[in-house]
Design an enzyme around this catalytic site. Structure first.
Site, mmCIF file in Angstrom:
data_model
loop_
_atom_site.group_PDB
_atom_site.id
_atom_site.type_symbol
_atom_site.label_atom_id
_atom_site.label_comp_id
_atom_site.label_asym_id
_atom_site.label_seq_id
_atom_site.Cartn_x
_atom_site.Cartn_y
_atom_site.Cartn_z
ATOM 1 N N MET A 17 4.550 0.285 -9.041
ATOM 2 C CA MET A 17 4.032 -0.147 -7.739
ATOM 3 C C MET A 17 3.319 1.011 -7.056
ATOM 4 O O MET A 17 3.922 2.062 -6.827
ATOM 5 C CB MET A 17 5.179 -0.677 -6.859
ATOM 6 C CG MET A 17 5.786 -1.980 -7.360
ATOM 7 S SD MET A 17 7.243 -2.513 -6.406
ATOM 8 C CE MET A 17 8.504 -1.402 -7.071
ATOM 9 N N GLN A 69 2.214 4.369 -16.611
ATOM 10 C CA GLN A 69 1.253 3.270 -16.607
ATOM 11 C C GLN A 69 -0.153 3.792 -16.350
ATOM 12 O O GLN A 69 -0.380 4.535 -15.397
ATOM 13 C CB GLN A 69 1.576 2.193 -15.567
ATOM 14 C CG GLN A 69 0.675 0.965 -15.799
ATOM 15 C CD GLN A 69 0.783 -0.108 -14.750
ATOM 16 O OE1 GLN A 69 0.522 0.131 -13.575
ATOM 17 N NE2 GLN A 69 1.146 -1.315 -15.173
ATOM 18 N N CYS A 99 -3.466 -5.665 -12.322
ATOM 19 C CA CYS A 99 -3.713 -5.343 -10.926
ATOM 20 C C CYS A 99 -5.043 -5.944 -10.475
ATOM 21 O O CYS A 99 -6.077 -5.733 -11.117
ATOM 22 C CB CYS A 99 -3.734 -3.834 -10.716
ATOM 23 S SG CYS A 99 -3.987 -3.344 -9.000
ATOM 24 N N LYS A 139 0.948 -4.661 -19.568
ATOM 25 C CA LYS A 139 1.372 -5.523 -18.465
ATOM 26 C C LYS A 139 0.176 -6.373 -18.076
ATOM 27 O O LYS A 139 -0.912 -5.837 -17.816
ATOM 28 C CB LYS A 139 1.856 -4.706 -17.275
ATOM 29 C CG LYS A 139 2.463 -5.546 -16.144
ATOM 30 C CD LYS A 139 3.066 -4.658 -15.061
ATOM 31 C CE LYS A 139 3.817 -5.478 -14.029
ATOM 32 N NZ LYS A 139 2.911 -6.312 -13.195
ATOM 33 N N GLY A 213 8.069 -12.725 -8.769
ATOM 34 C CA GLY A 213 8.989 -13.590 -8.045
ATOM 35 C C GLY A 213 10.458 -13.353 -8.301
ATOM 36 O O GLY A 213 11.297 -14.011 -7.674
ATOM 37 N N GLY A 234 10.081 -5.996 -8.988
ATOM 38 C CA GLY A 234 9.288 -5.056 -8.218
ATOM 39 C C GLY A 234 9.812 -4.842 -6.824
ATOM 40 O O GLY A 234 10.736 -4.058 -6.592
#
Length: 332
Positions: A17, A69, A99, A139, A213, A234
């Site tokens: 994040m 990442q 993203c 991802k 979610g 997350g």
């Protein structure tokens, strides 16, 4: 404890994040769970190659297992960034194909790569060849814009796995590249857990983690019970780490014991002292700790004291101890 395979750690992971999962956040999260897989913020391949590497991708050995990442879409640059990351000790490098921010789109990477599975496969192949000792993972989203996920996602997984990627984290939402902000892209497109479950059945040899979610350990356990290999949480892990991460080791792996959040806060004091001695500021660490007592007696006082006091000149570990005394007094 012998290091477990990354696939074992990936039964539960904390999502990468931006502006949140920096090295201080990850060190703190590791005080709550010994086993969950942690991720850096996304760093572009160009930044890794040309930027301040210690600031951008430095980590403390205690953070392990932690994955780097990367953002990018040029195979040669990604390969060079992977070599650098592997030399610094990262056991996994993850390619961001999810993203949706404008900055990421302008660089032709992130979720826009869902439109170019062949390019992603070329990037993955170059990354794998660059550092055989590091695992390369991806991802992604289930699709973008007007794509039909049930057509796009299996094609994407087939082409990228053919290049050698065996582990994917799938955010179970489309990304809309125009018309929705990054924040809206986390909430508005509907979740499609059934599709991710279908992909696991269609590609049983791939390790597939569900993202999007998931808010509780019960959500994570439900995903594992349906046959998925991992759950990636997350914002909930960040905002309520005492509920999501502190009990995770026994809940997800059946190993170890749950961590007392008070003990985790106390365990951060030596790290904070070292950070201050190196010229850092208290709030750089404690901003990641504000949610530690979410929903518990004293949580409001904890947040208030750290939020108001940690940025002040000369603030030190005694502020954390004082705030902690408020929590323990109200819990008594």
């Amino acid at each position: 404890m012998t290091a477990a395979p990354l696939s074992h750690a990936a039964r539960l992971s904390v999502a990468p994040m931006m502006d949140w999962t920096d090295r201080h956040c990850r060190f703190f999260h590791r005080k709550l769970t010994a086993r969950a897989l942690l991720y850096t913020e996304m760093v572009t391949a160009d930044a890794v190659i040309h930027g301040d590497r210690e600031r951008l991708i430095g980590f403390h050995p205690a953070e392990m297992p932690v994955a780097l990442q990367l953002g990018g879409s040029e195979p040669a640059k990604l390969a060079e960034a992977v070599r650098i990351g592997a030399e610094r000790g990262y056991p996994e490098v993850n390619l961001n194909c999810g993203c949706p921010s404008d900055r990421v789109q302008s660089g032709a990477f992130g979720a826009v790569l869902m439109l170019s599975p062949d390019l992603v496969a070329d990037c993955a192949a170059a990354m794998i060849a660059a550092a055989p000792g590091a695992e390369i993972t991806v991802k992604c989203r289930v699709g973008v814009d007007e794509q039909e996920p049930r057509e796009v996602l299996p094609d994407f997984l087939e082409k990228v796995s053919a290049a050698g990627v065996t582990r994917f984290a799938i955010h179970a939402r489309k990304a809309w590249l125009q018309g929705l902000s990054p924040k809206e892209n986390r909430d508005i497109p509907p979740l499609d857990y059934d599709l991710v479950d279908e992909m696991k059945r269609a590609f049983p040899g791939l390790h597939i983690s569900l993202n999007g979610g998931l808010a509780t350990l019960a959500d994570a356990k439900a995903a594992l019970a349906r046959g998925l290999d991992g759950a990636m949480i997350g914002r909930a892990a960040y905002h309520d780490p005492g509920s999501v991460l502190a009990p995770a080791d026994p809940a997800i792996w059946g190993e170890g014991e749950g961590v007392d959040p008070v003990a985790a806060a106390l365990a951060m004091l030596p790290y904070i002292e070292d950070h201050l001695a190196a010229g850092g500021r208290l709030h750089q660490v404690t901003r990641h700790m504000l949610g530690l007592f979410q929903g518990r007696p004293g949580a409001r006082a904890w947040r208030r004291m750290l939020s108001e006091g940690a940025s002040r000149e000369g603030a030190g570990p005694e502020l954390v101890e004082t705030a902690l005394s408020e929590v323990t007094a109200r819990a008594a």
